[in-house]
Design a protein around this motif. Sequence first.
Motif, PDB file in Angstrom:
ATOM      1  N   THR A  81      17.292  14.079  49.117  1.00  0.00           N
ATOM      2  CA  THR A  81      16.455  15.090  48.647  1.00  0.00           C
ATOM      3  C   THR A  81      15.092  14.749  48.265  1.00  0.00           C
ATOM      4  O   THR A  81      14.150  15.708  48.091  1.00  0.00           O
ATOM      5  CB  THR A  81      17.096  16.027  47.522  1.00  0.00           C
ATOM      6  N   LEU A  82      15.051  13.547  47.963  1.00  0.00           N
ATOM      7  CA  LEU A  82      13.553  13.069  47.307  1.00  0.00           C
ATOM      8  C   LEU A  82      12.621  12.284  48.653  1.00  0.00           C
ATOM      9  O   LEU A  82      11.254  11.915  48.300  1.00  0.00           O
ATOM     10  CB  LEU A  82      13.743  11.878  46.353  1.00  0.00           C
ATOM     11  N   ASN A  83      13.177  12.220  49.646  1.00  0.00           N
ATOM     12  CA  ASN A  83      12.483  11.921  51.015  1.00  0.00           C
ATOM     13  C   ASN A  83      12.274  12.873  51.870  1.00  0.00           C
ATOM     14  O   ASN A  83      11.223  12.997  52.364  1.00  0.00           O
ATOM     15  CB  ASN A  83      13.502  10.842  51.642  1.00  0.00           C
ATOM     16  N   GLU A  84      13.413  13.680  52.168  1.00  0.00           N
ATOM     17  CA  GLU A  84      13.104  14.826  53.046  1.00  0.00           C
ATOM     18  C   GLU A  84      12.299  16.082  52.698  1.00  0.00           C
ATOM     19  O   GLU A  84      12.329  16.289  51.651  1.00  0.00           O
ATOM     20  CB  GLU A  84      14.214  15.237  53.931  1.00  0.00           C
ATOM     21  N   ILE A  85      11.503  16.572  53.527  1.00  0.00           N
ATOM     22  CA  ILE A  85      10.606  17.897  52.991  1.00  0.00           C
ATOM     23  C   ILE A  85      11.297  18.960  53.978  1.00  0.00           C
ATOM     24  O   ILE A  85      11.007  19.089  55.164  1.00  0.00           O
ATOM     25  CB  ILE A  85       9.135  17.676  53.360  1.00  0.00           C
ATOM     26  N   LYS A  86      12.178  19.607  53.464  1.00  0.00           N
ATOM     27  CA  LYS A  86      13.065  20.502  54.114  1.00  0.00           C
ATOM     28  C   LYS A  86      13.369  21.822  53.398  1.00  0.00           C
ATOM     29  O   LYS A  86      13.588  21.570  52.084  1.00  0.00           O
ATOM     30  CB  LYS A  86      14.480  19.836  54.612  1.00  0.00           C
ATOM     31  N   VAL A  87      13.429  22.993  54.164  1.00  0.00           N
ATOM     32  CA  VAL A  87      13.683  24.306  53.490  1.00  0.00           C
ATOM     33  C   VAL A  87      14.633  25.081  54.208  1.00  0.00           C
ATOM     34  O   VAL A  87      14.430  24.817  55.730  1.00  0.00           O
ATOM     35  CB  VAL A  87      12.617  25.266  53.187  1.00  0.00           C
ATOM     36  N   ALA A  88      15.230  25.947  53.645  1.00  0.00           N
ATOM     37  CA  ALA A  88      16.324  26.999  54.538  1.00  0.00           C
ATOM     38  C   ALA A  88      15.618  28.338  54.060  1.00  0.00           C
ATOM     39  O   ALA A  88      15.225  28.527  53.194  1.00  0.00           O
ATOM     40  CB  ALA A  88      17.795  26.934  53.989  1.00  0.00           C
ATOM     41  N   THR A  89      15.329  29.052  55.286  1.00  0.00           N
ATOM     42  CA  THR A  89      14.420  30.059  55.125  1.00  0.00           C
ATOM     43  C   THR A  89      14.596  31.155  56.515  1.00  0.00           C
ATOM     44  O   THR A  89      15.613  30.966  57.202  1.00  0.00           O
ATOM     45  CB  THR A  89      13.123  29.798  55.377  1.00  0.00           C
TER      46      THR A  89
END
Length: 790
Positions: A81-89
Amino acid sequence: MKAKQEAFPLHIKISFKKLFDHYRNVLDTGSKFGKDRARAVLKLEEEFPVLSEGFDDESDLQAYAEQIDFLLADIFNEALTLNEIKVATTPFQTMVFKATQRYKNILKQAGKEFTPELVNFDEKYFYIMGCSIILNAYYGYKIDFKRPFYYNIPDAGGTVRNYRVMYNGDFMDVEKTDKAVEITQEDVDELMENFENIEIWKEKFPEEGWIFKGFVIANLFDVTTDVSISDFKSHLLRHESETGDLGRDMESIFRTIFNLKDLKMGFSDFNEEDGTFERLLYKNVNSYILDDKNSEVCTDALCDASFYTLFKKHELYCVTNTEKYHKLYPKNVLYKKLLEQNIKSALFAAIVDEGKVLGVLELVSPTENGLNTINANKLKDVMPFLIDSVVRSKEQAENELELVIQEECTSIHSSVHWKFKKEAKRYLSSLAKGEPSYFREIVFNDVYPLYGQIDVKGSSTARNEATKKDLVLQLKHVQKIIHKIHAIENLPIYEHIAFRINQYLEDLKEELQVDSERQVLTFLRKEIIPLFTHLSKKSETLKLLIQKYQDLVDTATGLIYKHRKDYDDSVMLINKRMASILDKKQIEAQQMYPHYFERFKTDGVEHNLYIGEAITKTKSFNKVYLYNLRLWQLQVMCEMENNYYKLKERLPVAMSVASMILSFNSPLSLRFRMDEKRFDVDGTYNARYEVVKKRVDKAFIKGTEERITQAGKITIVYSQKEDEEEYLKYISFLQHQKQLDTDVEILELEDLQGVTGLKALRVSVLYVNETSDHQKEYYTYDDLMSQINS
């Protein structure tokens, strides 16, 4: 849940059905651990069927937040979670309902008021992208609508970071409603031809005619360096085509690449011929090597180490801590110079092409270790593009210099350039078709000529007088040496040489003959120079005496060039000043109405003007523009006269000038002669104009021995009564403006060869003097001469 934009072809419902389907497959094929996870997820579907059926109310996201977190646990791994830049949208991130901590941290640094928006993504494009989802997901058309999507998000330091977005659409589906229109291949063909026509897209895909059911995963990647390098290339190309603000644009890009908000960029252009740094190539870019200087020898501007690294090794030279190095090496010129400009760290890179240094890129920072040997490696990615740009800029600068040279020698005036271009296109087009062709002559019919000159009076007499003075000066120097030689060696031959020198001096007291200069030069070369060469070897005294004489003699001609130099310098100064005024005023005249202009420097300055429909190309010519140009010409002649007499006192040789304008009432044809690379009047009748131009300034007033052109007066030569009336109006206007005196003469000219009936208006110029209290005083030519001579 409504989409961000007001109009969208899809009604969006968040659903996790596709994710549940995935876990149903895991029950059949997965590992023991995977099957346990799948059972727990599917049990959630049984307890909360709405998660599979889908919902469109934003409040449901809050109501089922805990269940949604559980569902997405495998996709959003806590360890990453501190490495990836990801969103559910939802499509194109109209609503984010799950995000990694790194994404949240990025938005937090951007500030509370910041809302991320896709770059170059307007409402129309948003709608069409929704249609593309339908075409691909429902109908299966393999249409490539994809293009890179980016977010620009500022970091805590204010530097804008660039993030590229990659979408995963594995967990979505598209369903048709009663409002939907069936799409055929013909519809798709029409859409492919009308991408920009939003109305056609809305006709084929009515608003909310389809249902988007599911969610998408968006992964963001920091591509700031890649975008900066791309921007770097774009800015270089834009600068070459538009001459933009290279310094400011490039400085911003380098700040992003190095992540230093206080970084500054400089550039020093290297002149290989002189071995100097200069500020020529990029005039709006600072130079920290030169500091406040415009140029400096590079070995003086740099220290030994930096010069060797940049110019011999062609490597980067880095100063990580200026204060530290200055204390260690207080005499180092570069460290001292940087510290005086509050530069604490610096990076210098030689721009090298084919083994030659073209210039030095300078990156500087007021922060110690801000620029260092580690981040210096980032330059390697941009140096090839910078080198190419500098090479092209250097070539462009050289071309501009060549254009200046051509401007002084021979050029095609901008007012007629269009016709040459048109003919060149025709010529190249014919060649491309394989047809025999040649570059046709360029002719402009029915154009009105205007001619003017400001000529040095008695230039031939003045030059002959200067030549006589130089010959006399040289013979007297030789005579002095011969007398001294005769005193040392009492030989009859020296008396004979002295006698011959006296004969030449006596001859020069009379008017300079055609071959006088040649006779003296022959005498010096054949008799005096061999004698002096012999005598220089015999005596040290004679050697010093002869050396002083030789220092006065021009090595190319063998003659003393003193009074003639004064004469030539005077003529050059006159021509330069008069041409400068004419060129400057001509720019203003072109703004009034386009016309052809050319000027020549002889013993004075001549100019030709041609105006007419054929030259301006557009059908806008009216005779009022001809009259305006005639008045302008007369005003400029007055200004040139005034400027000359301000210059007169500073000339090495006192001279006077006379101004003349030739008015030719009838239009003529102007032809560009390819063999001579110049324009000339065309036809037998038009040749009359050229005859008058060449001879009229030497013409006499009819029945007298008085030249028509006189110092202190402007002469206007014409043949038609209407020209006389027109110019009298202009003279009256300029008398009112105190540029011309009241002594207007109307004179008849003696007949020229093949030309009769010429007349002239002649009027004195008023010369203006600004007094100490800013009051203007006006002088006639005679008054002015009296003042200058006194």
